[in-house]
Design a protein around this motif. Structure first.
Motif, mmCIF file in Angstrom:
data_model
loop_
_atom_site.group_PDB
_atom_site.id
_atom_site.type_symbol
_atom_site.label_atom_id
_atom_site.label_comp_id
_atom_site.label_asym_id
_atom_site.label_seq_id
_atom_site.Cartn_x
_atom_site.Cartn_y
_atom_site.Cartn_z
ATOM 1 N N ILE A 1 0.939 -1.102 -0.271
ATOM 2 C CA ILE A 1 -0.105 0.051 0.097
ATOM 3 C C ILE A 1 0.575 1.471 -0.147
ATOM 4 N N PRO A 2 0.970 1.910 -1.128
ATOM 5 C CA PRO A 2 1.473 3.252 -0.827
ATOM 6 C C PRO A 2 1.318 4.275 0.175
ATOM 7 N N ASP A 3 2.649 4.659 0.666
ATOM 8 C CA ASP A 3 2.611 5.165 1.908
ATOM 9 C C ASP A 3 1.917 6.444 2.321
ATOM 10 N N GLN A 4 1.517 7.344 1.339
ATOM 11 C CA GLN A 4 1.051 8.169 1.154
ATOM 12 C C GLN A 4 -0.202 8.239 1.851
ATOM 13 N N ALA A 5 -1.225 6.738 1.007
ATOM 14 C CA ALA A 5 -2.259 6.522 1.518
ATOM 15 C C ALA A 5 -2.392 6.403 2.802
ATOM 16 N N VAL A 6 -3.764 7.491 3.007
ATOM 17 C CA VAL A 6 -4.413 7.426 3.961
ATOM 18 C C VAL A 6 -6.035 6.794 3.986
ATOM 19 N N PHE A 7 -5.940 6.743 5.495
ATOM 20 C CA PHE A 7 -7.105 5.750 5.864
ATOM 21 C C PHE A 7 -7.899 6.552 7.303
ATOM 22 N N THR A 8 -9.227 6.059 7.136
ATOM 23 C CA THR A 8 -9.765 6.769 8.317
ATOM 24 C C THR A 8 -9.933 6.082 9.461
ATOM 25 N N LYS A 9 -9.905 6.443 10.613
ATOM 26 C CA LYS A 9 -9.803 5.700 11.431
ATOM 27 C C LYS A 9 -10.816 4.075 11.701
ATOM 28 N N ALA A 10 -11.754 4.262 11.219
ATOM 29 C CA ALA A 10 -12.199 3.310 11.431
ATOM 30 C C ALA A 10 -11.885 2.123 10.602
ATOM 31 N N GLN A 11 -11.186 2.518 9.614
ATOM 32 C CA GLN A 11 -10.482 1.334 8.174
ATOM 33 C C GLN A 11 -9.050 1.254 8.453
ATOM 34 N N ALA A 12 -8.430 2.380 9.287
ATOM 35 C CA ALA A 12 -7.330 1.517 10.405
ATOM 36 C C ALA A 12 -7.080 0.613 11.312
ATOM 37 N N ARG A 13 -8.414 1.007 12.157
ATOM 38 C CA ARG A 13 -8.550 -0.251 12.913
ATOM 39 C C ARG A 13 -9.192 -2.366 12.081
ATOM 40 N N ILE A 14 -9.597 -1.391 10.852
ATOM 41 C CA ILE A 14 -10.096 -2.693 10.102
ATOM 42 C C ILE A 14 -8.580 -3.167 9.181
ATOM 43 N N LEU A 15 -7.773 -2.485 9.189
ATOM 44 C CA LEU A 15 -6.613 -2.643 8.269
ATOM 45 C C LEU A 15 -5.644 -3.232 9.348
ATOM 46 N N VAL A 16 -5.323 -2.434 10.271
ATOM 47 C CA VAL A 16 -4.588 -2.690 11.470
ATOM 48 C C VAL A 16 -4.351 -4.898 11.659
ATOM 49 N N ASN A 17 -5.791 -4.780 11.972
ATOM 50 C CA ASN A 17 -6.252 -6.301 12.710
ATOM 51 C C ASN A 17 -6.180 -7.401 11.508
ATOM 52 N N LEU A 18 -6.845 -7.114 10.103
ATOM 53 C CA LEU A 18 -6.855 -7.796 9.154
ATOM 54 C C LEU A 18 -4.962 -8.212 8.862
ATOM 55 N N ALA A 19 -4.444 -7.143 8.903
ATOM 56 C CA ALA A 19 -3.194 -7.555 8.492
ATOM 57 C C ALA A 19 -2.280 -8.580 9.934
ATOM 58 N N TRP A 20 -2.581 -8.628 11.335
ATOM 59 C CA TRP A 20 -1.759 -8.969 12.104
ATOM 60 C C TRP A 20 -2.697 -10.465 11.817
ATOM 61 N N MET A 21 -4.020 -10.854 11.521
ATOM 62 C CA MET A 21 -4.494 -11.891 11.246
ATOM 63 C C MET A 21 -3.940 -12.973 10.050
ATOM 64 N N THR A 22 -3.373 -12.102 9.032
ATOM 65 C CA THR A 22 -3.202 -12.939 8.377
ATOM 66 C C THR A 22 -1.768 -13.124 8.254
ATOM 67 N N LEU A 23 -0.681 -12.432 8.782
ATOM 68 C CA LEU A 23 0.412 -13.107 9.399
ATOM 69 C C LEU A 23 -0.242 -13.928 10.739
ATOM 70 N N GLY A 24 -1.233 -13.950 11.330
ATOM 71 C CA GLY A 24 -1.016 -15.053 12.191
ATOM 72 C C GLY A 24 -1.528 -16.116 11.608
ATOM 73 N N ALA A 25 -1.641 -16.113 9.959
ATOM 74 C CA ALA A 25 -1.926 -17.072 9.938
ATOM 75 C C ALA A 25 -0.583 -18.622 9.362
ATOM 76 N N LEU A 26 0.035 -17.991 9.066
ATOM 77 C CA LEU A 26 1.938 -18.097 9.389
ATOM 78 C C LEU A 26 2.293 -18.980 10.983
ATOM 79 N N PRO A 27 2.000 -19.155 11.242
ATOM 80 C CA PRO A 27 3.156 -20.014 12.215
ATOM 81 C C PRO A 27 3.805 -20.979 12.179
ATOM 82 N N THR A 28 4.415 -21.343 10.823
ATOM 83 C CA THR A 28 5.803 -21.976 10.439
ATOM 84 C C THR A 28 6.618 -20.935 9.390
#
Length: 229
Positions: free
Chosen positions: A119-146
């Motif tokens: 995602i381009p560094d300059q892209a801007v997200f609202t507070k609600a979008q940011a909350r969803i994005l970081v949770n989704l990203a961390w869950m994506t990483l969490g789907a890779l236990p090994t």
């Protein structure tokens, strides 16, 4: 990887009063998760301090200081992440992609998986979008236990923004508790700590008037949150 209607969650069709967890119960689950996340680095800091104060372990002073520094950084990373992912964050109503990427990378440091933030560094997200994005990203990483690669990107079309996480690795998977939470369902068995963040992601998408799609097959997991702009 195919996203089907069977995996689609349309939470905006449900009234909040019909949700399976909320109020004090939801707060208790989130508080429990945060305590679980914080206790490990906090305990490691205390272990390092104990070593510094132990007169018989002065030869381990450098190791103790290294443990304290590493654990303190991890603790700070958890706090910064939690403020956006679970809390009210700051008074800021918008976040850049670069800010959100750093939050997730701070937690992922030293892990087995790699984060490919497209995602381009300059892209801007609202507070609600940011909350969803970081949770989704961390869950994506969490789907890779090994280990594996987690790709996070976005797409905008027809008045909607799609926040997309794709995990690929030898044992990529979502635990049954996570799947229950991502469907917006109450946990009836399993570990609450594995359920609450997926459920919180579903709830955040719900309150934003969006939908959450999930797909999983051998070695691959995908998450898409579609939100009105």
């Amino acid at each position: 990887m195919t996203f089907t209607d069977d995996s689609a969650v349309r939470p905006s069709e449900l009234a909040i009063v019909e949700l399976p967890a909320g109020g004090v119960e939801l707060a208790a689950y989130i508080a429990g998760k945060l305590c679980h996340d914080f206790i490990s680095p906090a305990g490691a800091v205390m272990s390092g301090l104990d070593l510094l104060e132990d007169p018989t372990a002065q030869d381990m002073r450098d190791d103790a200081m290294g443990l304290i520094r590493q654990s303190a950084r991890k603790m700070v990373a958890h706090v910064h992440f939690a403020r956006v992912a679970f809390g009210a964050a700051t008074t800021s109503e918008q976040f850049t992609s670069a800010e959100l990427c750093n939050l997730v990378k701070g937690l992922a440091e030293g892990g087995r998986s790699t984060l490919d933030w497209r995602i381009p560094d300059q892209a801007v997200f609202t507070k609600a979008q940011a909350r969803i994005l970081v949770n989704l990203a961390w869950m994506t990483l969490g789907a890779l236990p090994t280990g594996g690669s987690a790709v996070v990107t976005t797409r905008e079309e027809n008045g909607w923004i799609h926040l997309i996480g794709s995990a690929e690795g030898a044992r990529a998977r979502l635990k049954p508790e996570a799947m229950t939470g991502l469907k917006g369902e109450r946990l009836v068995e399993g570990l609450a700590g594995q359920w609450i963040q997926p459920y919180w992601l579903w709830l955040a998408v719900s309150e934003a008037g969006g939908r959450l799609d999930v797909a999983a097959e051998e070695g691959r997991v995908g998450l898409i949150a579609a939100l009105p702009t």
